[in-house]
Write an enzyme that holds these catalytic residues in place. Structure first.
Site, PDB file in Angstrom:
ATOM      1  N   LYS A   1      31.413  19.503  30.767  1.00 40.37           N
ATOM      2  CA  LYS A   1      32.274  19.696  29.605  1.00 40.37           C
ATOM      3  C   LYS A   1      33.534  18.892  29.878  1.00 40.37           C
ATOM      4  O   LYS A   1      34.269  19.177  30.829  1.00 40.37           O
ATOM      5  CB  LYS A   1      32.623  21.172  29.418  1.00 40.37           C
ATOM      6  CG  LYS A   1      33.539  21.448  28.230  1.00 40.37           C
ATOM      7  CD  LYS A   1      33.824  22.950  28.102  1.00 40.37           C
ATOM      8  CE  LYS A   1      34.648  23.258  26.863  1.00 40.37           C
ATOM      9  NZ  LYS A   1      34.941  24.721  26.757  1.00 40.37           N
TER      10      LYS A   1
ATOM     11  N   TYR B   1      53.442  -3.931  37.072  1.00 38.18           N
ATOM     12  CA  TYR B   1      52.179  -3.197  36.915  1.00 38.18           C
ATOM     13  C   TYR B   1      51.655  -2.769  38.283  1.00 38.18           C
ATOM     14  O   TYR B   1      51.260  -1.608  38.476  1.00 38.18           O
ATOM     15  CB  TYR B   1      51.161  -4.085  36.205  1.00 38.18           C
ATOM     16  CG  TYR B   1      49.753  -3.513  36.193  1.00 38.18           C
ATOM     17  CD1 TYR B   1      49.449  -2.419  35.397  1.00 38.18           C
ATOM     18  CD2 TYR B   1      48.743  -4.082  36.979  1.00 38.18           C
ATOM     19  CE1 TYR B   1      48.161  -1.890  35.388  1.00 38.18           C
ATOM     20  CE2 TYR B   1      47.462  -3.559  36.973  1.00 38.18           C
ATOM     21  CZ  TYR B   1      47.178  -2.466  36.177  1.00 38.18           C
ATOM     22  OH  TYR B   1      45.912  -1.942  36.184  1.00 38.18           O
TER      23      TYR B   1
END
Length: 318
Positions: A41, A189
């Site tokens: 899930k 980054y």
């Protein structure tokens, strides 16, 4: 590690609950697809409900197996949203087996948020830190259950080796930018991706000291043809569009190739086997466990980053 990773190398995930940031596209999308086919899930934590709904419909059409996907609202550009998302999740679920901090921003130029923080560091690290801290009590509780296999996966990048900071002891150090040039954008980054790896290392040390049975793994999924990577290339003057449309497709892997690497870190059977200790706090790539940069291994930087990020979160009253 198997020479070629496949979904058969993953444990069954029926009854397990997973939260992944991002996922409506790119590596996150492929990771969700793989993990639901193992029965999980999965919560897709993203900003846009409409894009999440479209992605979930595509996933259903392409086969979710025995698993299911559910949207959780999360805007990583604001750490307050991360705190709200965690609280909403805690109201919905009684367990969390796997947390995958996947979403990231790469495209520059970067800008300061209303809190005076660089947006890329907020998205790639600070909001993930806030989300993780809020969910830790539930993960620790889940880890006490018989047969539990709780993991935190931080999606980092080989770009973490672009930088070698002297310190993360101050807010100014955490908030560092390398400028708007192409090289500067790549380094900023990389700075955030180093933060991802340092965070994983610091978390694992804390869990080991507490005796909490949680495995933390930093993952470089490999060069992948994601929208973010293409956007990063397009930002390069003159040759950027050519690199994004011609060069990158020749050398970059598919979403699935990136996703299976992340999925193995999240649910690989070998991770809970005899090799388990090797995976704790490891830097995992498509080639297997590798040694990260010297900076990523620096215990002082690990602690400084953790403590400074905690301080920033307190200043934001989170």
């Amino acid at each position: 590690m198997p020479s070629t990773i496949s979904e058969e190398h993953l444990v069954a995930l029926h009854g397990k609950v997973i939260l992944i940031t991002g996922g409506n596209t790119g590596i996150g999308y492929a990771t969700i697809q793989i993990l639901t086919r193992r029965g999980a899930k999965v919560y897709m934590a993203t900003r846009s409900e409409s894009r999440a709904a479209e992605a979930i419909q595509r996933l259903k059409a392409e086969n979710l197996g025995d698993g299911s996907v559910h949207w959780l609202e999360l805007d990583l550009s604001d750490p307050r949203s991360a705190a709200r998302a965690a609280q909403e999740f805690l109201q919905k679920e009684q367990r969390l087996d796997i947390l995958i901090n996947n979403a990231a921003s790469a495209v520059g130029p970067y800008k300061l948020t209303s809190d005076g923080l660089w947006d890329i560091m907020v998205i790639n690290h600070i909001s993930h830190f806030v989300l993780t801290e809020a969910l830790l009590p539930l993960m620790k509780r889940t880890a006490t259950e018989p047969g539990a296999d709780v993991r935190i996966v931080g999606v980092t990048s080989k770009a973490h080796a672009f930088v070698a900071p002297e310190s993360f002891a101050t807010k100014e150090a955490l908030n560092k930018s390398f400028g708007d040039s192409t090289r500067g954008i790549f380094k900023t980054y990389g700075y955030t991706k180093l933060a991802n790896m340092l965070h994983i290392k610091a978390l694992q040390k804390r869990f080991d000291a507490e005796g909490a049975r949680i495995t933390c793994i930093g993952v470089h999924p490999g060069a992948t043809k994601t929208p973010g990577a293409q956007g990063l290339f397009r930002g390069i003057p003159v040759i950027g569009p050519f690199m994004a449309t011609v060069i990158a497709p020749l050398f970059f892997g598919s979403w699935y190739q990136g996703g299976i690497t992340v999925a193995f870190a999240a649910a690989g059977a070998e991770v809970v086997g005899p090799q388990h200790e090797r995976y704790k706090g490891a830097y995992f790539t498509p080639k297997g466990i590798e040694t990260p940069s010297k900076s990523a291994l620096d215990s002082r930087l690990q602690e400084e980053l953790y403590e400074t990020t905690e301080k920033v979160a307190r200043e934001l009253r989170l």
